[in-house]
Design a protein around this motif. Sequence first.
Motif, short mmCIF file in Angstrom:
data_model
loop_
_atom_site.label_atom_id
_atom_site.label_comp_id
_atom_site.label_asym_id
_atom_site.label_seq_id
_atom_site.Cartn_x
_atom_site.Cartn_y
_atom_site.Cartn_z
N LYS A 59 0.96 -1.31 -0.09
CA LYS A 59 0.03 0.07 0.02
C LYS A 59 1.05 1.08 0.06
CE LYS A 59 -0.81 0.30 5.19
NZ LYS A 59 -1.53 -0.02 6.22
N VAL A 60 2.00 1.28 0.97
CA VAL A 60 2.86 2.66 0.59
C VAL A 60 3.46 2.50 -0.52
CG1 VAL A 60 4.96 3.19 1.89
CG2 VAL A 60 3.19 2.40 3.21
N ALA A 61 3.98 1.37 -1.33
CA ALA A 61 4.50 1.52 -2.60
C ALA A 61 3.45 2.05 -3.37
CB ALA A 61 5.11 -0.16 -2.97
N ALA A 62 2.30 1.66 -3.36
CA ALA A 62 1.37 2.25 -4.38
C ALA A 62 1.19 3.44 -4.17
CB ALA A 62 0.12 1.52 -4.03
N ARG A 63 0.84 3.83 -2.98
CA ARG A 63 0.62 5.54 -2.78
C ARG A 63 2.03 6.53 -3.26
NH1 ARG A 63 1.55 7.62 3.21
NH2 ARG A 63 3.68 7.20 2.62
N ASP A 64 3.35 5.86 -2.99
CA ASP A 64 4.38 6.63 -3.19
C ASP A 64 4.43 6.79 -4.56
OD1 ASP A 64 4.80 7.12 -0.85
OD2 ASP A 64 6.47 5.61 -0.37
N ALA A 65 4.40 5.60 -5.49
CA ALA A 65 4.38 5.56 -6.86
C ALA A 65 3.32 6.40 -7.65
CB ALA A 65 4.08 4.05 -7.54
N LEU A 66 2.32 6.31 -7.12
CA LEU A 66 1.06 7.20 -7.65
C LEU A 66 1.38 8.73 -7.26
CD1 LEU A 66 -1.93 5.15 -6.97
CD2 LEU A 66 -1.03 5.74 -9.07
N GLY A 67 1.79 8.89 -6.12
CA GLY A 67 2.27 10.32 -5.60
C GLY A 67 3.28 11.08 -6.41
N GLY A 68 4.30 10.23 -6.63
CA GLY A 68 5.39 10.42 -7.52
C GLY A 68 4.89 11.24 -8.96
N TYR A 69 4.15 10.28 -9.47
CA TYR A 69 3.78 10.23 -11.00
C TYR A 69 2.75 11.48 -10.90
CZ TYR A 69 1.14 9.70 -15.06
OH TYR A 69 0.33 9.87 -16.14
N PHE A 70 1.70 11.63 -10.21
CA PHE A 70 1.26 12.76 -10.31
C PHE A 70 1.87 14.10 -9.94
CE2 PHE A 70 -2.34 9.54 -9.31
CZ PHE A 70 -2.87 9.47 -10.62
N GLN A 71 2.63 14.08 -9.16
CA GLN A 71 3.27 15.28 -8.84
C GLN A 71 4.22 15.68 -10.21
OE1 GLN A 71 6.43 15.11 -5.80
NE2 GLN A 71 6.07 17.25 -5.54
N ARG A 72 4.73 14.80 -10.90
CA ARG A 72 5.66 15.11 -11.91
C ARG A 72 4.62 15.71 -12.92
NH1 ARG A 72 7.91 10.10 -10.23
NH2 ARG A 72 6.56 8.92 -11.95
N ILE A 73 3.46 14.95 -13.31
CA ILE A 73 2.93 15.48 -14.28
C ILE A 73 1.99 16.98 -14.07
CG2 ILE A 73 2.79 13.17 -15.25
CD1 ILE A 73 -0.18 13.27 -14.38
N GLY A 74 1.94 17.23 -12.76
CA GLY A 74 1.09 18.50 -12.27
C GLY A 74 -0.33 18.05 -12.15
N ARG A 75 -0.79 16.84 -11.80
CA ARG A 75 -2.08 16.60 -11.59
C ARG A 75 -2.35 16.56 -10.13
NH1 ARG A 75 -5.37 11.04 -13.35
NH2 ARG A 75 -7.62 12.02 -12.96
N ARG A 76 -3.53 17.26 -9.80
CA ARG A 76 -3.88 17.28 -8.35
C ARG A 76 -4.58 16.30 -7.88
NH1 ARG A 76 -6.56 22.55 -6.03
NH2 ARG A 76 -8.38 21.76 -7.25
N VAL A 77 -3.97 15.42 -7.41
CA VAL A 77 -4.73 14.17 -6.54
C VAL A 77 -4.27 13.81 -5.32
CG1 VAL A 77 -4.93 11.47 -7.14
CG2 VAL A 77 -4.56 13.04 -8.94
N TYR A 78 -5.14 13.70 -4.39
CA TYR A 78 -4.97 13.34 -3.24
C TYR A 78 -4.84 12.11 -2.77
CZ TYR A 78 -5.31 13.00 1.89
OH TYR A 78 -5.21 12.67 3.20
N LEU A 79 -3.68 11.46 -1.84
CA LEU A 79 -3.51 10.23 -1.79
C LEU A 79 -3.29 9.88 -0.43
CD1 LEU A 79 -1.13 9.59 -4.71
CD2 LEU A 79 -3.20 8.58 -4.99
N ALA A 80 -3.78 8.98 0.26
CA ALA A 80 -3.57 8.69 1.50
C ALA A 80 -3.67 6.93 1.76
CB ALA A 80 -4.71 9.09 2.36
N CYS A 81 -3.09 6.68 2.74
CA CYS A 81 -3.30 5.42 3.25
C CYS A 81 -3.86 5.07 4.60
CB CYS A 81 -1.83 4.62 3.61
SG CYS A 81 -0.78 4.17 1.81
N GLU A 82 -4.96 4.21 4.73
CA GLU A 82 -5.76 4.08 5.78
C GLU A 82 -6.24 5.26 6.61
OE1 GLU A 82 -3.64 1.28 8.46
OE2 GLU A 82 -3.96 -0.37 7.30
N LEU A 83 -6.72 6.31 5.96
CA LEU A 83 -7.19 7.66 6.36
C LEU A 83 -8.46 7.17 6.80
CD1 LEU A 83 -6.37 10.59 6.70
CD2 LEU A 83 -7.61 10.88 4.61
N PRO A 84 -9.06 7.58 8.04
CA PRO A 84 -10.59 7.48 8.28
C PRO A 84 -11.24 8.39 7.30
CG PRO A 84 -9.10 7.89 10.39
CD PRO A 84 -8.25 8.08 9.02
N VAL A 85 -12.23 7.79 6.85
CA VAL A 85 -13.24 8.05 5.97
C VAL A 85 -14.45 8.28 6.70
CG1 VAL A 85 -14.45 8.28 3.55
CG2 VAL A 85 -11.86 7.58 3.87
N TYR A 86 -15.25 9.45 6.64
CA TYR A 86 -16.43 9.73 7.12
C TYR A 86 -17.39 10.13 6.07
CZ TYR A 86 -14.49 9.50 11.70
OH TYR A 86 -13.69 9.24 13.09
#
Length: 279
Positions: A59-86
């Motif tokens: 899960k950490v590898a997925a978040r980091d790979a996606l986070g790095g990719y979206f940052q490089r292409i300048g796309r605003r995507v919020y990513l989190a692992c096991e964040l409480p969702v309400y």
Amino acid sequence: MQRAPTSWVIDPDDPRAPPQELWDRMTPEERQRVLDTLPSEFEISEACPPEGDFHFNPKVAARDALGGYFQRIGRRVYLACELPVYYPAERIFAPDVIAVLEVEVKERARWSVSAEGKGIDFALEILWSGSSKKDLEDNVTRYASLGISEYFVFDRKRRRLRGFRLAEGSARYQPIVPQEGRLASTVLDLDLSLEGDRLRFFHGLAPLPETHELLARLGSMVGDLEARIEETETSLDEERRRFDEERRRFDAERQRADEAERRLAEALAELERLKRERG
């Protein structure tokens, strides 16, 4: 425990955000007090037990790979692992990885749909030794009913990957059919696939690099640069040596020329002296 406004009390055993109609009637101050009261952590007894590195690392590898990719292409995507969702009036849950499109990318303690103004767009669960019924049955029904556009389950132990997408105008998931061994995510505009027991994301034919791969690549680049610097320094040292040798030869030749010039001058002077004596 701190209490929310009298219009909404948080149950510590089943914390929930208020229904949307109640949220809409609250003042900004009341809403903030609710958010401050909503827990941002689980007691282990109320969540799935930890599953060790086999569950944590993907899960950490997925978040980091996606986070790095979206940052490089300048796309605003919020990513989190096991964040409480309400979601309004719904039971709290925390997917292994979530993605929310076109929102501010910042640190959060929780995701409140009412406060953020939208629900999550993508959820990923990593299955190792937990309940397959929870991830492959219960969550399929629940996440669809909440309007989460896409849901993927990576069963690492069995090396299986499944994906679900909301059908147009429906609150039911349809399985995502693999194409050439990959599952397409229209939310992320990426493909998901397995390499052995690893989950990989692809943009076209290129896999998104994971952190350790980027570090290895950076280390290789640094090593190559150091080698080129060392090679350049060696070449410069060789050029300096050659220059010094040429300068020494030049100095020796100059000394010989100066000596020859001196002797010639002495000989000419002697010749003039002899001419004067004979004259």
